[in-house]
Motif scaffolding. Structure first.
Motif, PDB file in Angstrom:
ATOM      1  N   MET A   1      43.785  38.803  34.697  1.00 15.30           N
ATOM      2  CA  MET A   1      43.638  39.913  35.646  1.00 15.30           C
ATOM      3  C   MET A   1      43.525  39.351  37.045  1.00 15.30           C
ATOM      4  N   SER A   2      44.352  39.860  37.992  1.00 17.89           N
ATOM      5  CA  SER A   2      44.319  39.350  39.349  1.00 17.89           C
ATOM      6  C   SER A   2      43.113  39.875  40.087  1.00 17.89           C
ATOM      7  N   ILE A  42      30.207  40.472  43.664  1.00 22.88           N
ATOM      8  CA  ILE A  42      31.203  40.134  42.639  1.00 22.88           C
ATOM      9  C   ILE A  42      32.574  39.942  43.270  1.00 22.88           C
ATOM     10  N   ILE A  43      32.936  40.828  44.212  1.00 20.56           N
ATOM     11  CA  ILE A  43      34.228  40.708  44.865  1.00 20.56           C
ATOM     12  C   ILE A  43      34.302  39.414  45.667  1.00 20.56           C
ATOM     13  N   VAL A  44      33.205  39.045  46.346  1.00 21.18           N
ATOM     14  CA  VAL A  44      33.173  37.777  47.069  1.00 21.18           C
ATOM     15  C   VAL A  44      33.411  36.621  46.112  1.00 21.18           C
ATOM     16  N   GLN A  45      32.781  36.666  44.932  1.00 15.90           N
ATOM     17  CA  GLN A  45      32.985  35.611  43.941  1.00 15.90           C
ATOM     18  C   GLN A  45      34.437  35.578  43.484  1.00 15.90           C
ATOM     19  N   GLU A  46      35.048  36.752  43.288  1.00 17.26           N
ATOM     20  CA  GLU A  46      36.432  36.800  42.855  1.00 17.26           C
ATOM     21  C   GLU A  46      37.375  36.277  43.940  1.00 17.26           C
ATOM     22  N   ASP A  47      36.964  36.347  45.204  1.00 17.92           N
ATOM     23  CA  ASP A  47      37.803  35.876  46.294  1.00 17.92           C
ATOM     24  C   ASP A  47      37.726  34.374  46.508  1.00 17.92           C
ATOM     25  N   ARG A  48      36.827  33.688  45.815  1.00 15.99           N
ATOM     26  CA  ARG A  48      36.743  32.240  45.956  1.00 15.99           C
ATOM     27  C   ARG A  48      38.004  31.589  45.400  1.00 15.99           C
ATOM     28  N   PRO A  49      38.449  30.460  45.975  1.00 12.67           N
ATOM     29  CA  PRO A  49      39.623  29.759  45.442  1.00 12.67           C
ATOM     30  C   PRO A  49      39.456  29.467  43.947  1.00 12.67           C
ATOM     31  N   LEU A  50      40.554  29.576  43.244  1.00  9.34           N
ATOM     32  CA  LEU A  50      40.550  29.495  41.784  1.00  9.34           C
ATOM     33  C   LEU A  50      40.836  28.082  41.288  1.00  9.34           C
ATOM     34  N   LEU A 108      49.571  32.891  35.951  1.00 16.03           N
ATOM     35  CA  LEU A 108      50.031  32.580  37.299  1.00 16.03           C
ATOM     36  C   LEU A 108      50.178  33.816  38.162  1.00 16.03           C
ATOM     37  N   GLU A 109      49.528  34.906  37.759  1.00 22.92           N
ATOM     38  CA  GLU A 109      49.535  36.103  38.591  1.00 22.92           C
ATOM     39  C   GLU A 109      48.763  35.863  39.891  1.00 22.92           C
ATOM     40  N   GLU A 110      47.845  34.933  39.866  1.00 22.10           N
ATOM     41  CA  GLU A 110      47.045  34.588  41.038  1.00 22.10           C
ATOM     42  C   GLU A 110      47.180  33.102  41.307  1.00 22.10           C
ATOM     43  N   ALA A 111      47.236  32.741  42.571  1.00 16.99           N
ATOM     44  CA  ALA A 111      47.435  31.344  42.949  1.00 16.99           C
ATOM     45  C   ALA A 111      46.192  30.519  42.665  1.00 16.99           C
ATOM     46  N   PRO A 112      46.302  29.466  41.855  1.00  9.96           N
ATOM     47  CA  PRO A 112      45.178  28.546  41.701  1.00  9.96           C
ATOM     48  C   PRO A 112      45.175  27.513  42.821  1.00  9.96           C
ATOM     49  N   ALA A 113      43.980  27.141  43.259  1.00 13.09           N
ATOM     50  CA  ALA A 113      43.879  26.036  44.200  1.00 13.09           C
ATOM     51  C   ALA A 113      44.048  24.716  43.470  1.00 13.09           C
ATOM     52  N   VAL A 114      43.486  24.665  42.244  1.00 14.49           N
ATOM     53  CA  VAL A 114      43.605  23.483  41.391  1.00 14.49           C
ATOM     54  C   VAL A 114      43.976  23.951  39.985  1.00 14.49           C
ATOM     55  N   PHE A 115      44.938  23.295  39.385  1.00 13.76           N
ATOM     56  CA  PHE A 115      45.395  23.612  38.032  1.00 13.76           C
ATOM     57  C   PHE A 115      45.168  22.377  37.169  1.00 13.76           C
ATOM     58  N   ILE A 116      44.275  22.490  36.172  1.00 13.09           N
ATOM     59  CA  ILE A 116      43.989  21.365  35.274  1.00 13.09           C
ATOM     60  C   ILE A 116      44.717  21.613  33.956  1.00 13.09           C
ATOM     61  N   GLY A 139      57.679  20.947  32.062  1.00 10.06           N
ATOM     62  CA  GLY A 139      58.055  22.339  32.312  1.00 10.06           C
ATOM     63  C   GLY A 139      56.896  23.146  32.860  1.00 10.06           C
ATOM     64  N   ILE A 140      55.703  22.942  32.306  1.00  8.03           N
ATOM     65  CA  ILE A 140      54.514  23.644  32.792  1.00  8.03           C
ATOM     66  C   ILE A 140      54.215  23.244  34.229  1.00  8.03           C
ATOM     67  N   ILE A 141      54.222  21.955  34.485  1.00  2.00           N
ATOM     68  CA  ILE A 141      53.920  21.456  35.830  1.00  2.00           C
ATOM     69  C   ILE A 141      54.919  21.998  36.839  1.00  2.00           C
ATOM     70  N   GLN A 142      56.191  21.958  36.509  1.00  2.00           N
ATOM     71  CA  GLN A 142      57.208  22.409  37.446  1.00  2.00           C
ATOM     72  C   GLN A 142      57.147  23.914  37.680  1.00  2.00           C
ATOM     73  N   LYS A 143      56.779  24.666  36.659  1.00  2.00           N
ATOM     74  CA  LYS A 143      56.644  26.115  36.842  1.00  2.00           C
ATOM     75  C   LYS A 143      55.474  26.433  37.764  1.00  2.00           C
ATOM     76  N   VAL A 144      54.361  25.722  37.591  1.00  2.00           N
ATOM     77  CA  VAL A 144      53.208  25.927  38.466  1.00  2.00           C
ATOM     78  C   VAL A 144      53.566  25.553  39.896  1.00  2.00           C
TER      79      VAL A 144
END
Length: 229
Positions: A1-2, A42-50, A108-116, A139-144
């Motif tokens: 959910m975005s 809660i909204i402030v928490q949701e707005d933190r980088p992902l 990937l509906e929302e931009a992650p700052a870091v993807f592990i 393929g996963i890395i390139q799609k991200v």
């Protein structure tokens, strides 16, 4: 959910509850275990980088409480240092690199700052061709990267026991360093460093870490993740 969907849900909740003069959402846990329930917080928490952890049962914290998984422990470390990031645990038990590639778009509906990226262990245990595993991880890395060019990607290296033969085991171990170099992503050499093979740190299946083992995994991940934040 975005985050935009989350905001709409909370706005709708406030509208419904306006007649009661109350507008509070689900309890959220802050550092130190304090709960907060206001929609604004809660909204402030949701707005933190992902920070998105995308993996299998190791990431999901198989056999343990949700707050004992290493992504949850990373969130504690982040909160304790006062860093403005939030963690999402995208671990799914039984996930292979192929199934991970297939379900990636939803995350990937929302931009992650870091993807592990923590996948491949189930491929190795099933004897899936190393080339196929390598291709799916790339393929996963390139799609991200294609979706979010600014994202920091951290690849979690994995090793497997020599059940499939030493040649296969060595080839499997080598793909993570190869991919990290070719795709120019950050690398955790071995996610289960100091945990794998220790019966005191793993559940009876010998594969999944105990709560203590997860804490050690979190410490390993933090060593490589912290410089990216």
């Amino acid at each position: 959910m975005s985050k935009w969907v989350n905001k709409f849900v909370f706005w709708l909740l406030c509208t419904v509850l306006a007649v009661t003069g109350s507008c509070s959402g689900p309890k959220q846990q802050e550092a130190g275990g304090r709960g907060t329930g206001s929609v604004e917080e809660i909204i402030v928490q949701e707005d933190r980088p992902l920070i998105l952890f995308f993996g299998n049962s190791l990431t999901a914290g198989y056999g343990l409480e949700e707050d004992e998984s290493f992504p949850a422990l990373i969130q504690e470390k982040i909160d304790n240092e006062g860093l403005a990031y939030r963690v999402v645990n995208g671990g799914l038990s039984g996930e292979t690199t192929a199934s991970g590639l297939n379900r990636l778009d939803w995350f990937l509906e929302e931009a992650p700052a870091v993807f592990i990226l923590e996948l491949g262990g189930n491929d190795g245990l099933r004897g899936i061709a190393v080339g196929e595993t390598r291709g799916n991880l790339i393929g996963i890395i390139q799609k991200v990267k294609s979706s979010y060019p600014e994202v920091q990607i951290l690849l979690a290296g994995m090793q497997i026991p020599p059940n499939m033969g030493q040649e296969y085991t060595d080839a499997f171990k080598g793909i993570y360093e190869e991919i990290a170099a070719s795709e120019q992503v950050h690398l955790i050499p071995f996610l289960l460093e100091g945990v794998a093979g220790d019966p005191e740190l793993n559940l009876p299946d010998g594969i999944h870490p105990t709560a203590e083992g997860q804490a050690l995994v979190a410490a390993t991940v933090w060593q490589y993740l912290r410089p990216l934040l």
